[in-house]
Enzyme design. Structure first.
Site, PDB file in Angstrom:
ATOM      1  N   THR A  70      -3.163   0.236   3.228  1.00  0.00           N
ATOM      2  CA  THR A  70      -4.264  -0.412   2.516  1.00  0.00           C
ATOM      3  C   THR A  70      -4.662  -1.687   3.256  1.00  0.00           C
ATOM      4  O   THR A  70      -5.845  -1.928   3.519  1.00  0.00           O
ATOM      5  CB  THR A  70      -3.860  -0.727   1.062  1.00  0.00           C
ATOM      6  OG1 THR A  70      -3.467   0.502   0.429  1.00  0.00           O
ATOM      7  CG2 THR A  70      -5.009  -1.337   0.277  1.00  0.00           C
ATOM      8  N   ASN A 149      -5.899  12.968   1.581  1.00  0.00           N
ATOM      9  CA  ASN A 149      -4.633  12.945   0.831  1.00  0.00           C
ATOM     10  C   ASN A 149      -4.590  13.965  -0.308  1.00  0.00           C
ATOM     11  O   ASN A 149      -3.518  14.355  -0.742  1.00  0.00           O
ATOM     12  CB  ASN A 149      -4.356  11.544   0.294  1.00  0.00           C
ATOM     13  CG  ASN A 149      -5.575  10.891  -0.322  1.00  0.00           C
ATOM     14  OD1 ASN A 149      -6.628  10.785   0.304  1.00  0.00           O
ATOM     15  ND2 ASN A 149      -5.456  10.467  -1.569  1.00  0.00           N
ATOM     16  N   GLN A 177      -2.201   9.964   6.270  1.00  0.00           N
ATOM     17  CA  GLN A 177      -1.646  11.266   5.868  1.00  0.00           C
ATOM     18  C   GLN A 177      -1.310  12.145   7.061  1.00  0.00           C
ATOM     19  O   GLN A 177      -0.552  13.107   6.915  1.00  0.00           O
ATOM     20  CB  GLN A 177      -2.626  12.007   4.936  1.00  0.00           C
ATOM     21  CG  GLN A 177      -2.744  11.399   3.547  1.00  0.00           C
ATOM     22  CD  GLN A 177      -1.464  11.539   2.713  1.00  0.00           C
ATOM     23  OE1 GLN A 177      -0.578  12.345   3.009  1.00  0.00           O
ATOM     24  NE2 GLN A 177      -1.358  10.743   1.666  1.00  0.00           N
ATOM     25  N   SER A 197       1.055   4.257   7.595  1.00  0.00           N
ATOM     26  CA  SER A 197       1.913   3.719   6.549  1.00  0.00           C
ATOM     27  C   SER A 197       3.284   4.388   6.610  1.00  0.00           C
ATOM     28  O   SER A 197       3.378   5.617   6.582  1.00  0.00           O
ATOM     29  CB  SER A 197       1.268   3.990   5.184  1.00  0.00           C
ATOM     30  OG  SER A 197       2.091   3.508   4.163  1.00  0.00           O
ATOM     31  N   ALA A 198       4.340   3.556   6.687  1.00  0.00           N
ATOM     32  CA  ALA A 198       5.687   4.094   6.930  1.00  0.00           C
ATOM     33  C   ALA A 198       6.214   4.975   5.801  1.00  0.00           C
ATOM     34  O   ALA A 198       6.970   5.919   6.045  1.00  0.00           O
ATOM     35  CB  ALA A 198       6.654   2.937   7.173  1.00  0.00           C
ATOM     36  N   HIS A 199       5.800   4.691   4.540  1.00  0.00           N
ATOM     37  CA  HIS A 199       6.445   5.440   3.448  1.00  0.00           C
ATOM     38  C   HIS A 199       5.980   6.884   3.360  1.00  0.00           C
ATOM     39  O   HIS A 199       6.534   7.670   2.592  1.00  0.00           O
ATOM     40  CB  HIS A 199       6.294   4.705   2.106  1.00  0.00           C
ATOM     41  CG  HIS A 199       4.933   4.710   1.489  1.00  0.00           C
ATOM     42  ND1 HIS A 199       4.583   5.618   0.528  1.00  0.00           N
ATOM     43  CD2 HIS A 199       3.856   3.911   1.659  1.00  0.00           C
ATOM     44  CE1 HIS A 199       3.334   5.367   0.119  1.00  0.00           C
ATOM     45  NE2 HIS A 199       2.875   4.335   0.798  1.00  0.00           N
ATOM     46  N   THR A 234       5.192 -14.378   8.102  1.00  0.00           N
ATOM     47  CA  THR A 234       6.489 -14.077   8.712  1.00  0.00           C
ATOM     48  C   THR A 234       6.722 -12.565   8.692  1.00  0.00           C
ATOM     49  O   THR A 234       6.555 -11.928   7.659  1.00  0.00           O
ATOM     50  CB  THR A 234       7.614 -14.795   7.933  1.00  0.00           C
ATOM     51  OG1 THR A 234       7.304 -16.187   7.938  1.00  0.00           O
ATOM     52  CG2 THR A 234       8.974 -14.571   8.563  1.00  0.00           C
ATOM     53  N   CYS A 321      -6.397   8.068 -13.162  1.00  0.00           N
ATOM     54  CA  CYS A 321      -6.316   7.580 -14.542  1.00  0.00           C
ATOM     55  C   CYS A 321      -7.164   6.325 -14.666  1.00  0.00           C
ATOM     56  O   CYS A 321      -7.162   5.471 -13.791  1.00  0.00           O
ATOM     57  CB  CYS A 321      -4.873   7.263 -14.901  1.00  0.00           C
ATOM     58  SG  CYS A 321      -3.900   8.751 -14.919  1.00  0.00           S
TER      59      CYS A 321
END
Ligand code: PMP
Length: 381
Positions: A70, A149, A177, A197-199, A234, A321
């Site tokens: 994001t 996605n 994705q 994005s790493a996750h 940092t 939602c």
């Protein structure tokens, strides 16, 4: 639990967790400090950057670490737009970008930037002719996702790079994705900037990067001395080390892609056979290997997710939602899908943890639960 929501997030790999624990417990100094421990942190940061660059096919200086996709998306669009020539004030977004990215588009439009949306065809693929027609000498930047996605549909980023560059504009690609699911090489891709994005590939949440082609002007959005003055703050060393470890673990992505595509195809064929009212969106176009976006007749997604939950299967709805309840997915709406069908959308996203046994279990247990709901007369006989 059978986890079929890998497009939402993935479980961190044990080696990733270990790498992060090691950094948190031993290399906790500030990488900007002059003392010994600070220099150790600086070396670790450089090593992680080198690993990320090697796996992604870019130069270490091209990696800007961020808190995720994001932020990387925001940095790319706002930062590249601010650095563009004053005559270029228009930005093109894909119409099915991630909802957070579309919010950025709306915010830019509200602040006076001219924003246009590149439409998709009913099968979810980009309408390239319409995209081409939107290009012009006033366009600063084109922002397009590599893979959707929800549907998993792959977007023609190389063709759009050609169109954007011919118009003198830059291309930003949200590859959140795609990276980790299909092969990716920054040097070979046409984009000027790429978010990840790493996750999404067994790394930690809150870690990502913007890969920005060397010497591309960018106005930082969080000024500071870090990341060559392109992103202040940092550095989150444990997360960065975790992301580097996750990328290193990926290995040959195409082998895993083949495995997942096979599992997904077996799952889809089995569901279509057992429940002929099943409809699968974008089935015949190029998609991410593990993504299946479907509806069972017009059964409400809440009913389906409830049954899946009973079976111990975690999946996702395509609906967003809101305070007024559920709204149909903007992706399906952009594809021209009517609201009643879009509100039945279920996303099954397979990933590293998915096995043949998981798929077989789902095929054995889900159809008997859904069939009576799709054929209400059968339950009364
Ligand atoms: N873009 C796409 C295509 C995504 O799927 C996601 C995550 N769902 C994001 C951006 C946002 O990523 P992050 O969670 O790292 O902010």
């Amino acid at each position: 639990m059978i986890y079929l929501d890998h497009n939402a997030t993935t479980r961190p790999a044990p080696d990733v967790v270990q790498a992060m624990v090691n950094v948190m417990s031993s290399i906790w100094a500030n990488a900007s400090s002059q003392h010994g421990p600070g220099q150790d942190a600086k070396r670790l940061l450089a090593a992680a950057r080198a690993t990320v660059a090697r796996v992604l096919g870019c130069k270490p200086v091209e990696v800007i670490f961020t808190s995720g996709a994001t932020e990387a998306n925001q940095l790319a669009v706002r930062g590249l737009l601010a650095a563009a020539e004053p005559t270029r004030r228009r930005v093109l977004f894909g119409s099915v970008e991630h909802s957070a990215h579309l919010r950025l588009a709306h915010a830019l439009a509200a602040s006076g930037v001219q924003v246009d949306y590149m439409p998709v065809l009913p099968d979810g693929t980009l309408d390239l002719a319409a995209a081409a027609a939107l290009m012009g000498a006033d366009v600063a930047l084109v922002s397009l996702m590599a893979a959707n996605n929800e549907t998993g549909v792959l977007m023609p980023t190389d063709e759009v790079a050609g169109l954007a560059h011919a118009a003198g504009a830059l291309l930003h690609v949200d590859a959140t994705q795609l990276i980790g699911k299909l092969p990716f090489d920054f040097a070979a891709c046409g984009a000027d900037a790429v978010s990840l994005s790493a996750h999404k590939f067994q790394g930690p949440k809150g870690a990502g990067a913007l890969v920005l082609r060397q010497d591309t002007p960018l106005v930082p959005q969080t000024p500071g001395s870090q990341e060559r003055k392109r992103r202040g703050g940092t550095e989150n060393l444990p997360a960065i080390a975790g992301m580097a470890a996750a990328l290193e673990l990926l290995g040959d992505v195409s082998l895993e892609a083949q495995r997942l595509a096979q599992l997904r195809d077996v799952l889809e064929a089995g569901l279509l056979h057992a429940l002929p009212q099943t409809h699968i969106w974008s089935r015949d176009v190029e998609r991410l290997p593990g993504t299946s976006y479907l509806r069972f007749g017009q059964l409400s997604v809440d009913v389906v997710l409830q049954r899946l939950d009973k079976l111990g299967v975690a999946a996702s709805s395509g609906a967003a939602c809101s305070s007024n309840g559920s709204e149909p997915s903007h992706v399906l709406t952009a594809m021209g899908v009517p609201a009643n069908e879009a509100l039945a959308a279920v996303r099954l996203s397979l990933g590293h943890s998915t096995t043949v046994a998981d798929v077989n279990y789902l095929l054995e247990t889900l159809p008997p639960l859904l069939a009576p709901l799709l054929h209400p007369e059968l339950t009364t006989i």
